[in-house]
Design a protein around this motif. Sequence first.
Motif, PDB file in Angstrom:
ATOM      1  N   TYR A  98     -21.284   3.110  68.471  1.00 17.79           N
ATOM      2  CA  TYR A  98     -22.237   3.515  67.445  1.00 17.79           C
ATOM      3  C   TYR A  98     -23.430   2.568  67.472  1.00 17.79           C
ATOM      4  CZ  TYR A  98     -18.617   6.497  65.364  1.00 17.79           C
ATOM      5  OH  TYR A  98     -17.666   7.470  65.130  1.00 17.79           O
ATOM      6  N   VAL A  99     -24.623   3.159  67.393  1.00 16.44           N
ATOM      7  CA  VAL A  99     -25.857   2.398  67.527  1.00 16.44           C
ATOM      8  C   VAL A  99     -26.812   2.815  66.412  1.00 16.44           C
ATOM      9  CG1 VAL A  99     -27.793   1.940  69.096  1.00 16.44           C
ATOM     10  CG2 VAL A  99     -25.523   2.360  70.037  1.00 16.44           C
ATOM     11  N   ASP A 100     -27.550   1.835  65.884  1.00 13.28           N
ATOM     12  CA  ASP A 100     -28.641   2.149  64.965  1.00 13.28           C
ATOM     13  C   ASP A 100     -29.929   1.581  65.549  1.00 13.28           C
ATOM     14  OD1 ASP A 100     -28.771  -0.572  64.322  1.00 13.28           O
ATOM     15  OD2 ASP A 100     -28.051  -0.313  62.276  1.00 13.28           O
ATOM     16  N   ALA A 101     -31.002   1.564  64.783  1.00 11.49           N
ATOM     17  CA  ALA A 101     -32.302   1.109  65.287  1.00 11.49           C
ATOM     18  C   ALA A 101     -32.273  -0.343  65.752  1.00 11.49           C
ATOM     19  CB  ALA A 101     -33.371   1.293  64.212  1.00 11.49           C
ATOM     20  N   GLU A 102     -31.314  -1.129  65.262  1.00 13.07           N
ATOM     21  CA  GLU A 102     -31.221  -2.538  65.638  1.00 13.07           C
ATOM     22  C   GLU A 102     -30.309  -2.791  66.830  1.00 13.07           C
ATOM     23  OE1 GLU A 102     -30.354  -4.906  62.205  1.00 13.07           O
ATOM     24  OE2 GLU A 102     -31.859  -3.854  61.012  1.00 13.07           O
ATOM     25  N   GLY A 103     -29.617  -1.765  67.305  1.00  9.07           N
ATOM     26  CA  GLY A 103     -28.734  -1.934  68.450  1.00  9.07           C
ATOM     27  C   GLY A 103     -27.309  -1.536  68.145  1.00  9.07           C
ATOM     28  N   PRO A 104     -26.356  -1.991  68.970  1.00  9.95           N
ATOM     29  CA  PRO A 104     -24.950  -1.604  68.776  1.00  9.95           C
ATOM     30  C   PRO A 104     -24.400  -2.190  67.481  1.00  9.95           C
ATOM     31  CG  PRO A 104     -25.113  -3.315  70.441  1.00  9.95           C
ATOM     32  CD  PRO A 104     -26.513  -2.928  70.094  1.00  9.95           C
ATOM     33  N   GLN A 105     -23.616  -1.373  66.776  1.00  8.34           N
ATOM     34  CA  GLN A 105     -23.051  -1.802  65.499  1.00  8.34           C
ATOM     35  C   GLN A 105     -21.536  -1.678  65.427  1.00  8.34           C
ATOM     36  OE1 GLN A 105     -24.969  -3.283  63.205  1.00  8.34           O
ATOM     37  NE2 GLN A 105     -26.698  -2.936  64.564  1.00  8.34           N
ATOM     38  N   HIS A 106     -20.953  -0.796  66.251  1.00  9.89           N
ATOM     39  CA  HIS A 106     -19.535  -0.476  66.069  1.00  9.89           C
ATOM     40  C   HIS A 106     -18.995   0.201  67.321  1.00  9.89           C
ATOM     41  CE1 HIS A 106     -15.914   0.578  63.843  1.00  9.89           C
ATOM     42  NE2 HIS A 106     -16.021   1.803  64.303  1.00  9.89           N
ATOM     43  N   ALA A 107     -17.694   0.076  67.534  1.00  6.07           N
ATOM     44  CA  ALA A 107     -17.000   0.843  68.571  1.00  6.07           C
ATOM     45  C   ALA A 107     -15.723   1.413  67.977  1.00  6.07           C
ATOM     46  CB  ALA A 107     -16.677  -0.036  69.779  1.00  6.07           C
ATOM     47  N   ALA A 108     -15.394   2.628  68.382  1.00  8.83           N
ATOM     48  CA  ALA A 108     -14.170   3.305  67.948  1.00  8.83           C
ATOM     49  C   ALA A 108     -13.433   3.791  69.190  1.00  8.83           C
ATOM     50  CB  ALA A 108     -14.508   4.491  67.052  1.00  8.83           C
ATOM     51  N   ARG A 109     -12.113   3.897  69.069  1.00  4.22           N
ATOM     52  CA  ARG A 109     -11.265   4.351  70.177  1.00  4.22           C
ATOM     53  C   ARG A 109     -10.628   5.684  69.806  1.00  4.22           C
ATOM     54  NH1 ARG A 109      -6.036   2.556  70.085  1.00  4.22           N
ATOM     55  NH2 ARG A 109      -6.758   0.664  69.045  1.00  4.22           N
ATOM     56  N   GLN A 110     -10.634   6.622  70.746  1.00  4.68           N
ATOM     57  CA  GLN A 110     -10.017   7.919  70.490  1.00  4.68           C
ATOM     58  C   GLN A 110      -8.511   7.823  70.665  1.00  4.68           C
ATOM     59  OE1 GLN A 110     -11.014  11.282  73.085  1.00  4.68           O
ATOM     60  NE2 GLN A 110     -11.481  12.434  71.216  1.00  4.68           N
ATOM     61  N   LEU A 111      -7.803   8.452  69.758  1.00  7.07           N
ATOM     62  CA  LEU A 111      -6.343   8.497  69.799  1.00  7.07           C
ATOM     63  C   LEU A 111      -5.875   9.705  70.617  1.00  7.07           C
ATOM     64  CD1 LEU A 111      -5.827   7.727  66.017  1.00  7.07           C
ATOM     65  CD2 LEU A 111      -5.417   6.161  67.935  1.00  7.07           C
ATOM     66  N   ALA A 112      -4.627   9.730  70.975  1.00  7.55           N
ATOM     67  CA  ALA A 112      -4.057  10.835  71.745  1.00  7.55           C
ATOM     68  C   ALA A 112      -4.140  12.165  70.999  1.00  7.55           C
ATOM     69  CB  ALA A 112      -2.609  10.527  72.116  1.00  7.55           C
ATOM     70  N   THR A 113      -4.322  12.115  69.691  1.00  7.79           N
ATOM     71  CA  THR A 113      -4.448  13.324  68.872  1.00  7.79           C
ATOM     72  C   THR A 113      -5.850  13.915  68.905  1.00  7.79           C
ATOM     73  OG1 THR A 113      -5.081  12.040  66.931  1.00  7.79           O
ATOM     74  CG2 THR A 113      -2.714  12.464  67.247  1.00  7.79           C
ATOM     75  N   GLY A 114      -6.815  13.161  69.426  1.00  6.49           N
ATOM     76  CA  GLY A 114      -8.212  13.585  69.415  1.00  6.49           C
ATOM     77  C   GLY A 114      -9.004  12.975  68.282  1.00  6.49           C
ATOM     78  N   ARG A 115      -8.307  12.437  67.277  1.00  2.00           N
ATOM     79  CA  ARG A 115      -9.009  11.714  66.207  1.00  2.00           C
ATOM     80  C   ARG A 115      -9.365  10.322  66.714  1.00  2.00           C
ATOM     81  NH1 ARG A 115      -8.978  13.747  60.821  1.00  2.00           N
ATOM     82  NH2 ARG A 115      -8.535  11.707  59.939  1.00  2.00           N
ATOM     83  N   TRP A 116     -10.033   9.553  65.906  1.00  3.11           N
ATOM     84  CA  TRP A 116     -10.538   8.240  66.293  1.00  3.11           C
ATOM     85  C   TRP A 116      -9.935   7.163  65.412  1.00  3.11           C
ATOM     86  CZ3 TRP A 116     -13.874   7.704  70.431  1.00  3.11           C
ATOM     87  CH2 TRP A 116     -14.314   8.902  70.990  1.00  3.11           C
ATOM     88  N   THR A 117      -9.876   5.945  65.915  1.00  2.96           N
ATOM     89  CA  THR A 117      -9.411   4.808  65.130  1.00  2.96           C
ATOM     90  C   THR A 117     -10.493   3.735  65.158  1.00  2.96           C
ATOM     91  OG1 THR A 117      -7.653   3.161  64.803  1.00  2.96           O
ATOM     92  CG2 THR A 117      -8.108   3.802  67.080  1.00  2.96           C
ATOM     93  N   SER A 118     -10.721   3.130  64.003  1.00  2.48           N
ATOM     94  CA  SER A 118     -11.741   2.098  63.853  1.00  2.48           C
ATOM     95  C   SER A 118     -11.246   0.976  62.981  1.00  2.48           C
ATOM     96  CB  SER A 118     -12.996   2.661  63.171  1.00  2.48           C
ATOM     97  OG  SER A 118     -13.736   3.482  64.025  1.00  2.48           O
ATOM     98  N   LYS A 119     -11.735  -0.213  63.259  1.00  2.00           N
ATOM     99  CA  LYS A 119     -11.573  -1.379  62.390  1.00  2.00           C
ATOM    100  C   LYS A 119     -12.923  -1.548  61.718  1.00  2.00           C
ATOM    101  CE  LYS A 119      -9.750  -5.332  61.024  1.00  2.00           C
ATOM    102  NZ  LYS A 119     -10.307  -5.583  59.729  1.00  2.00           N
TER     103      LYS A 119
END
Length: 151
Positions: A98-119
């Motif tokens: 995930y990126v905003d005007a200031e650069g990278p802000q976040h990363a998420a990993r896709q689960l085997a179900t197709g949904r995503w997991t984030s901290k």
Amino acid sequence: MAVPPEPSIDVPEGAFPNLTSNNSATTSPATWDYNCIAWAFGRNDLRLWPGGPDGYRWPWDVSASETLESIKHLFVSVGYTECDDGSWQPGLEKIAIYVDAEGPQHAARQLATGRWTSKLGSLEDIEHTLDAIQGGDYGYPQVFLKRAAGR
């Protein structure tokens, strides 16, 4: 299908304007032990950020500039390659940056179900849809990477 419980996330108003109990569920308690990049990378015992302050780590062989290229390189270093989107594909695991005007802000990993997991920073881990955390503090998923599942 049961509706997941309301996330117990205590975040500043507007940080995640799309996050609801219909598109997310809390999966672990808040902790400072790791952050989103480490969680997406498969680690829950350190904080990863390029050029981060004390308490953060970064691989010596990956540029420590706080750029999208550095974040991408971290994942490429363990076998990911860039792909077109975050659609679920059997046999693959994906990362969304995930990126905003200031650069990278976040990363998420896709689960085997197709949904995503984030901290969410020092807050909880959540399972969510790709758009649940876009906008607000994290910007939008701009880069997707993939590799064979189980590597």
